[in-house]
Design a protein around this motif. Structure first.
Motif, short mmCIF file in Angstrom:
data_model
loop_
_atom_site.label_atom_id
_atom_site.label_comp_id
_atom_site.label_asym_id
_atom_site.label_seq_id
_atom_site.Cartn_x
_atom_site.Cartn_y
_atom_site.Cartn_z
N ASN A 32 16.61 -11.39 -25.83
CA ASN A 32 15.54 -11.71 -24.88
C ASN A 32 15.99 -12.62 -23.75
O ASN A 32 15.36 -12.66 -22.70
N ARG A 65 17.76 -13.00 -13.76
CA ARG A 65 17.58 -12.10 -14.90
C ARG A 65 18.91 -11.66 -15.49
O ARG A 65 19.01 -10.60 -16.12
N ASP A 82 21.73 -11.29 -18.10
CA ASP A 82 21.56 -11.14 -19.54
C ASP A 82 22.93 -11.05 -20.19
O ASP A 82 23.67 -10.10 -19.96
N THR A 100 10.56 4.37 -23.83
CA THR A 100 10.13 3.03 -23.44
C THR A 100 10.28 2.87 -21.93
O THR A 100 11.15 3.51 -21.32
N ARG A 131 9.15 -0.49 -19.04
CA ARG A 131 8.35 -1.65 -18.67
C ARG A 131 8.82 -2.11 -17.29
O ARG A 131 9.30 -1.28 -16.53
N GLU A 132 8.66 -3.42 -16.94
CA GLU A 132 8.86 -3.81 -15.54
C GLU A 132 10.21 -3.40 -14.96
O GLU A 132 10.29 -3.05 -13.78
N GLY A 133 11.27 -3.42 -15.79
CA GLY A 133 12.59 -3.06 -15.27
C GLY A 133 12.62 -1.62 -14.78
O GLY A 133 13.10 -1.33 -13.68
N HIS A 142 5.24 0.66 -23.76
CA HIS A 142 5.57 -0.65 -23.18
C HIS A 142 6.25 -1.50 -24.23
O HIS A 142 5.59 -2.23 -24.96
N SER A 194 10.23 -3.25 -25.84
CA SER A 194 11.68 -3.43 -25.89
C SER A 194 12.06 -3.38 -27.36
O SER A 194 11.53 -4.17 -28.14
N THR A 218 4.86 -4.90 -25.66
CA THR A 218 4.64 -6.07 -24.83
C THR A 218 3.33 -5.89 -24.07
O THR A 218 2.84 -4.76 -23.92
N LEU A 238 20.02 -2.58 -16.81
CA LEU A 238 18.78 -3.27 -17.18
C LEU A 238 18.89 -4.04 -18.49
O LEU A 238 18.03 -4.88 -18.78
N GLN A 241 15.20 -3.98 -21.34
CA GLN A 241 14.49 -3.33 -20.23
C GLN A 241 14.90 -1.87 -20.03
O GLN A 241 14.28 -1.15 -19.24
#
Lengths: 330, 198
Positions: free
Chosen positions: A109, A116, A118, B11, B13-15, B40, B42, B61, B132, B136
């Motif tokens: 996470n 961002r 990672d 999946t 989401r925002e990415g 939505h 991860s 999420t 990502l 993501q």
């Protein structure tokens, strides 16, 4: 002398145990709430969660994919000796976090707040957080981890002494209602309340109250303990259950921790430790043996001391210590 | 009302939304013929030494954050089912979902990560993993008996959450009876920034 590789093994194991096995105190608390829950949908949700915990334990897979922001709470006995010192201990914790992320697996996470970036292993700037405390008359090191989803359910407010218990109740209700809708707080939760301290410590105490005390535990100050039960009752009278559906299952327990604060203020924080209340502790003894448990035993009488000198109360002196360790509960 | 799914889901989401809706990147080929179910989520996933992937647990999420991308996303992706956490507003369902014939399923709990993880039979594909990251990336998953899920946004745009909330809301005011307000207010209690908070 405690070796770095033993600390790494313990720190890795608590990551896996926390991710997979729901602590008994929380499980028992939720089963008790199912019996009282009159909302059909809320009761269905709680029954599904019990099935989920059973599946996690059977399959040895994480109970929730949001393994949160993996972090450590370390309590070091005053007589404990760490090979390589505390830099070695912190290195062992970071190594265990990276390995657990890949092998348990935990969700990576952790990212940079702006870029961002990672690293894919839950390490980075100021991550994982390591919080330290100490314990007199002990030669062990306790390593605790907590996995808690990170986005919803916590809030902070500066109240003033004149706001009184009314102000505390209002902010408690505000936070639970705000984050309880649609179940964003993943309730029923162990709700931790931090009262006092400096602003930052108010947040820290509330978080620790939620995550490091077990269901059924009461504050040693009888009046604070009474307020804990009153707030629990208040939360469960909102009319909101699991996922924000009609019901009564909001607060499985409420823990308050106080810190002496500015004479003019009464800062307060509220934290909700979710339907996957994941915590595990390893006690690493001086001989290298490790004992695991789910009660962090973080708030010891020494932690809650008020004066300059520490005078061990009868129950926490040297003679009584071994019994407490083997029973695994305070 | 309780739903379990068999088939293929992916999946996003925002990415993924930012990449496809925000930056105009093309979708993986044939996505809409492979699946029209967007989760939505991860996964807690990791790579095996042979290059395959292992998914331990999956949980959703909170979906409300993604509403702003939905209109374009439906047009581009052809998605008909959104799975997530906590639903979106009834207004979003009526304005964005119903015209596209889409519904919203919410995960239960939250989250039943181990039960949902059990329902994942295989990772069929993963897109944008390097760019990502695991959390993501777009994971294409073969699922069986994947649930439990509840219908929040139905074909007419009704929201289960909002219907339940209406009843919960009727009760809220009495909770504050007799509790005096704190001396210092906050923005949010008033949204007029010309107001003082003392």
């Amino acid at each position: 002398m405690i070796d770095e590789d033993i600390v790494e093994r313990a720190a890795f194991d608590v990551m896996a145990k926390a991710a997979i096995d729901i602590p008994d105190d929380y499980l028992t608390g939720i089963k008790g709430m199912i019996d009282l829950e009159k909302g059909d949908l809320s009761a269905f949700v709680l029954q599904s969660m019990v099935q989920n915990w059973e599946a996690a334990t059977e399959d040895r897979r994480p109970m929730c994919a949001d393994t949160g922001l993996p972090r450590y709470y370390v309590k070091v006995g005053n007589e404990a000796v760490m090979a390589g010192g505390f830099v070695a201990l912190e290195r062992a914790l970071r190594r265990a976090t990276a390995r657990a992320t890949h092998e348990v697996p935990l969700r990576p996470n952790r990212v940079h707040p702006l870029w961002r970036t990672d690293h894919g292993n839950n390490l980075g700037l100021n991550a994982p957080e390591v919080e330290w405390s100490f314990e007199p008359d002990a030669d062990w090191i306790d390593v605790t981890t907590v996995h808690k989803g990170g986005l919803f359910g916590s809030d902070y407010r500066m109240l003033f002494p004149g706001d009184g218990i009314d102000g505390i109740k209002r902010f408690f209700l505000d936070t639970l209602i705000a984050f309880g809708k649609r179940g964003l707080a993943c309730q029923p939760a162990i709700v931790g309340v931090g009262l006092g301290g400096s602003k930052d410590i108010s947040m820290v105490l509330g978080k620790q109250a939620a995550c490091l005390r077990t269901v059924g535990d009461r504050n040693p100050d009888a009046r604070v303990a009474e307020l804990e039960l009153e707030l629990k009752e208040l939360g469960n009278s909102i009319g909101m259950g699991a996922m924000g559906f009609i019901g009564s299952s909001m607060v499985v327990d409420c823990h308050i921790e106080c810190g002496y604060t500015h004479t003019g203020g009464m800062p307060m924080s509220v934290h909700t430790f979710c339907l996957s209340s994941r915590r595990a502790t390893a006690r690493i003894h001086a001989d290298g043996s490790i004992a695991y448990r789910t009660d962090p035993m973080w708030f010891t009488p020494y932690m809650r001391r008020e004066g300059v000198e520490w005078n061990a109360p009868q129950a926490a002196n040297k003679a009584a210590a071994p019994a407490r360790v083997s029973s695994g509960s305070a | 009302m309780v739903v379990f799914l068999d088939g293929t889901i992916y999946t996003g989401r925002e990415g993924v939304y930012q990449k496809v809706v925000g930056e105009g990147a093309p979708l993986p080929a044939d996505l809409s013929s492979i699946s029209n179910v967007n989760f939505h989520c991860s996964p807690a996933a990791s790579q095996n030494p042979d290059g395959s992937y292992r998914v331990g647990a999956v949980t959703a999420t909170a979906s409300f954050r993604f509403a702003k991308w939905m209109e374009r996303w439906f047009e581009i992706s052809g998605a008909k089912v959104i799975i997530g956490k906590g639903g979106m507003s009834e207004k979003d369902y009526k304005e964005l979902f119903v015209p596209q014939g889409a519904v919203y399923l919410t995960t239960v709990g939250y989250g039943t990560g181990a039960l949902l993880g059990r329902g994942i039979k295989r990772v069929e594909d993963v897109h944008w993993l390097d760019e990502l990251g695991i959390a993501q990336a777009m994971w294409v998953l073969e699922v069986e008996n994947f649930g439990p899920l509840l219908v929040d946004g139905d074909a007419r745009g009704n929201s289960l959450f909002e219907r339940q909330q209406t009843q919960v809301n009727a009760n809220l005011e009495r909770l504050y009876d007799g509790l005096k307000k704190p001396a210092l207010h906050r923005y949010g209690e008033t949204d007029d920034r010309r107001d003082e908070l003392i």
